[in-house]
Design a protein around this motif. Structure first.
Motif, PDB file in Angstrom:
ATOM      1  N   SER A 202      38.221  54.794  33.987  1.00 50.84           N
ATOM      2  CA  SER A 202      37.919  53.503  34.603  1.00 50.84           C
ATOM      3  C   SER A 202      39.222  52.813  34.993  1.00 50.84           C
ATOM      4  N   ALA A 203      39.107  51.763  35.790  1.00 53.38           N
ATOM      5  CA  ALA A 203      40.289  50.953  36.116  1.00 53.38           C
ATOM      6  C   ALA A 203      40.900  50.367  34.852  1.00 53.38           C
ATOM      7  N   HIS A 204      40.058  49.982  33.908  1.00 59.75           N
ATOM      8  CA  HIS A 204      40.551  49.439  32.637  1.00 59.75           C
ATOM      9  C   HIS A 204      41.380  50.492  31.902  1.00 59.75           C
ATOM     10  N   GLU A 205      40.900  51.725  31.875  1.00 58.85           N
ATOM     11  CA  GLU A 205      41.626  52.801  31.187  1.00 58.85           C
ATOM     12  C   GLU A 205      42.893  53.192  31.935  1.00 58.85           C
ATOM     13  N   GLN A 206      42.842  53.201  33.259  1.00 60.69           N
ATOM     14  CA  GLN A 206      44.054  53.474  34.038  1.00 60.69           C
ATOM     15  C   GLN A 206      45.104  52.401  33.790  1.00 60.69           C
ATOM     16  N   SER A 207      44.677  51.168  33.688  1.00 62.02           N
ATOM     17  CA  SER A 207      45.607  50.065  33.441  1.00 62.02           C
ATOM     18  C   SER A 207      46.285  50.227  32.087  1.00 62.02           C
ATOM     19  N   ALA A 208      45.541  50.700  31.090  1.00 58.32           N
ATOM     20  CA  ALA A 208      46.122  50.938  29.770  1.00 58.32           C
ATOM     21  C   ALA A 208      47.174  52.035  29.829  1.00 58.32           C
ATOM     22  N   VAL A 209      46.910  53.067  30.617  1.00 67.94           N
ATOM     23  CA  VAL A 209      47.899  54.142  30.794  1.00 67.94           C
ATOM     24  C   VAL A 209      49.154  53.598  31.461  1.00 67.94           C
ATOM     25  N   LEU A 210      48.980  52.814  32.511  1.00 65.25           N
ATOM     26  CA  LEU A 210      50.134  52.246  33.208  1.00 65.25           C
ATOM     27  C   LEU A 210      50.929  51.320  32.292  1.00 65.25           C
ATOM     28  N   ALA A 211      50.241  50.565  31.455  1.00 63.99           N
ATOM     29  CA  ALA A 211      50.935  49.681  30.510  1.00 63.99           C
ATOM     30  C   ALA A 211      51.819  50.494  29.574  1.00 63.99           C
ATOM     31  N   GLU A 212      51.319  51.631  29.114  1.00 69.50           N
ATOM     32  CA  GLU A 212      52.110  52.474  28.216  1.00 69.50           C
ATOM     33  C   GLU A 212      53.304  53.076  28.945  1.00 69.50           C
ATOM     34  N   VAL A 213      53.080  53.529  30.179  1.00 69.80           N
ATOM     35  CA  VAL A 213      54.159  54.125  30.961  1.00 69.80           C
ATOM     36  C   VAL A 213      55.241  53.101  31.271  1.00 69.80           C
ATOM     37  N   LEU A 214      54.829  51.879  31.592  1.00 74.44           N
ATOM     38  CA  LEU A 214      55.774  50.830  31.976  1.00 74.44           C
ATOM     39  C   LEU A 214      56.363  50.093  30.776  1.00 74.44           C
ATOM     40  N   GLY A 215      55.742  50.267  29.613  1.00 73.11           N
ATOM     41  CA  GLY A 215      56.269  49.646  28.402  1.00 73.11           C
ATOM     42  C   GLY A 215      56.064  48.152  28.333  1.00 73.11           C
ATOM     43  N   ARG A 216      54.941  47.677  28.936  1.00 75.62           N
ATOM     44  CA  ARG A 216      54.627  46.248  28.828  1.00 75.62           C
ATOM     45  C   ARG A 216      53.121  46.063  28.984  1.00 75.62           C
ATOM     46  N   PRO A 217      52.563  45.013  28.413  1.00 78.81           N
ATOM     47  CA  PRO A 217      51.111  44.826  28.480  1.00 78.81           C
ATOM     48  C   PRO A 217      50.645  44.471  29.885  1.00 78.81           C
ATOM     49  N   LEU A 218      49.472  44.989  30.224  1.00 79.49           N
ATOM     50  CA  LEU A 218      48.823  44.670  31.486  1.00 79.49           C
ATOM     51  C   LEU A 218      47.388  44.247  31.201  1.00 79.49           C
ATOM     52  N   VAL A 219      46.883  43.348  32.015  1.00 76.37           N
ATOM     53  CA  VAL A 219      45.506  42.898  31.887  1.00 76.37           C
ATOM     54  C   VAL A 219      44.725  43.356  33.116  1.00 76.37           C
ATOM     55  N   CYS A 220      43.586  44.022  32.889  1.00 75.13           N
ATOM     56  CA  CYS A 220      42.719  44.434  33.998  1.00 75.13           C
ATOM     57  C   CYS A 220      41.655  43.356  34.196  1.00 75.13           C
ATOM     58  N   ARG A 221      41.690  42.702  35.320  1.00 73.73           N
ATOM     59  CA  ARG A 221      40.800  41.571  35.583  1.00 73.73           C
ATOM     60  C   ARG A 221      39.666  41.998  36.532  1.00 73.73           C
ATOM     61  N   GLU A 222      38.474  41.522  36.227  1.00 77.17           N
ATOM     62  CA  GLU A 222      37.303  41.896  37.027  1.00 77.17           C
ATOM     63  C   GLU A 222      37.176  41.019  38.263  1.00 77.17           C
ATOM     64  N   LEU A 223      36.918  41.674  39.397  1.00 79.41           N
ATOM     65  CA  LEU A 223      36.690  40.970  40.656  1.00 79.41           C
ATOM     66  C   LEU A 223      35.198  40.788  40.889  1.00 79.41           C
ATOM     67  N   SER A 224      34.835  39.691  41.506  1.00 82.82           N
ATOM     68  CA  SER A 224      33.466  39.536  41.991  1.00 82.82           C
ATOM     69  C   SER A 224      33.335  40.345  43.284  1.00 82.82           C
ATOM     70  N   PRO A 225      32.119  40.648  43.727  1.00 80.74           N
ATOM     71  CA  PRO A 225      31.969  41.353  45.008  1.00 80.74           C
ATOM     72  C   PRO A 225      32.637  40.624  46.169  1.00 80.74           C
ATOM     73  N   GLU A 226      32.575  39.300  46.166  1.00 82.91           N
ATOM     74  CA  GLU A 226      33.208  38.538  47.251  1.00 82.91           C
ATOM     75  C   GLU A 226      34.725  38.680  47.207  1.00 82.91           C
ATOM     76  N   GLU A 227      35.295  38.633  46.015  1.00 85.35           N
ATOM     77  CA  GLU A 227      36.746  38.803  45.882  1.00 85.35           C
ATOM     78  C   GLU A 227      37.160  40.216  46.290  1.00 85.35           C
ATOM     79  N   ALA A 228      36.372  41.210  45.891  1.00 86.62           N
ATOM     80  CA  ALA A 228      36.687  42.593  46.259  1.00 86.62           C
ATOM     81  C   ALA A 228      36.627  42.771  47.772  1.00 86.62           C
ATOM     82  N   ARG A 229      35.624  42.173  48.404  1.00 87.42           N
ATOM     83  CA  ARG A 229      35.513  42.270  49.858  1.00 87.42           C
ATOM     84  C   ARG A 229      36.738  41.656  50.541  1.00 87.42           C
TER      85      ARG A 229
END
Length: 286
Positions: A202-229
């Motif tokens: 998932s995007a949440h799991e990918q974000s956790a991987v990137l946080a580990e690779v980059l060595g800093r915390p990341l937050v995965c935020r959910e978009l509404s359909p309108e925001e995604a569009r």
């Protein structure tokens, strides 16, 4: 008698896959890269770049002439005439084999969005051409995560519609190596290959991987359909934005989570994990 040097033509020279394929082609092959716009070029002897007008079939015929194999990338579902011209030119130029970069979604009976239907028509056109063909059907590229890079750099955040839905995304490098191995190989004629990564994330799991690779915390935020569009509309047409939203709903329903072992069967090595890919591209996020 010295056998002729194989001629390989790769469309999509300014895209992701074709330049990566060059490193996997035998050094003695003659390689032509084509695109609609000038390319920075690939630093390898025997490789040339040709800028083609995809609205003019004759422009493509000249580039494809006597190609032993042709790798076809088509990237604009709003310009179907380009796809028709590519196949027509391949026939007129005497191309020996077509490897088509398609999409895994063509196998999903529930997928009827703009992009999937366009790829289905492209496959049908190639199958009807009379030229031996091979279809490569990858899941979403891991490199789509690069779209998060500005938000990671600026806000330590990633953004996704349905951040916990999973996709068995694949490294573009794996797609390139598989495609290069298929070109001109009669053992792969009239076959289709679905390509995925080794696990669905998932995007949440990918974000956790990137946080580990980059060595800093990341937050995965959910978009509404309108925001995604709105985000999609910054890069794509309204029709494409709609197609991506529909595709996200299929992902939420689990349509993109199945994995295959195709990369390992064809290359002899395991498919690249997202963690490996992220580490290799760490500098693009930092």
């Amino acid at each position: 008698m010295i056998p002729p040097v194989p001629h390989i033509v790769l469309t999509g020279a300014t895209g992701q896959i074709a330049p990566l394929m060059v490193r996997h082609l035998p050094a003695h092959h003659r390689v032509t890269l084509t695109s609609r716009t000038p390319s920075p070029g690939v630093d390898r002897p025997g490789v040339r770049h040709v800028t083609c007008d995809y609205d003019v079939c004759e422009s493509l015929v000249a580039a494809f002439r006597d190609a032993d194999a042709l790798f076809v990338v088509t990237n604009d579902p709003t310009r179907p005439e380009h796809d028709r011209n590519v196949v027509r030119a391949a026939v007129e130029a005497g191309v020996g084999h077509i490897v088509k970069l398609s999409a895994a979604a063509v196998l999903d009976d529930g997928a009827h969005d703009l992009v999937t239907e366009w790829q289905r028509r492209n496959e049908e056109r190639i199958r009807a051409s009379g030229i031996p063909w091979t279809m490569v059907r990858p899941r979403s590229f891991m490199s789509h995560a690069l779209g998060w890079a500005p938000d990671i750099r600026g806000h330590d955040s990633t953004y996704a519609l349905h951040p916990h839905s999973r996709n068995a995304c694949i490294a573009p490098e794996d797609v390139a190596e598989v495609s290069a191995r298929l070109l001109g190989d009669s053992g792969h004629y009239f076959r289709s290959y679905q390509l995925t990564g080794p696990q669905a994330l998932s995007a949440h799991e990918q974000s956790a991987v990137l946080a580990e690779v980059l060595g800093r915390p990341l937050v995965c935020r959910e978009l509404s359909p309108e925001e995604a569009r709105r985000r999609h509309s910054r890069r794509y047409s309204e029709a494409m934005a709609d197609a991506l939203l529909v595709s996200a709903e299929r992902q939420l329903a689990g349509a993109k989570s199945r994995t295959t072992d195709t990369v390992e069967r064809i290359t002899g090595r395991p498919a690249t994990t997202f963690a490996q890919w992220a580490l290799d591209h760490r500098d693009r996020f930092a």
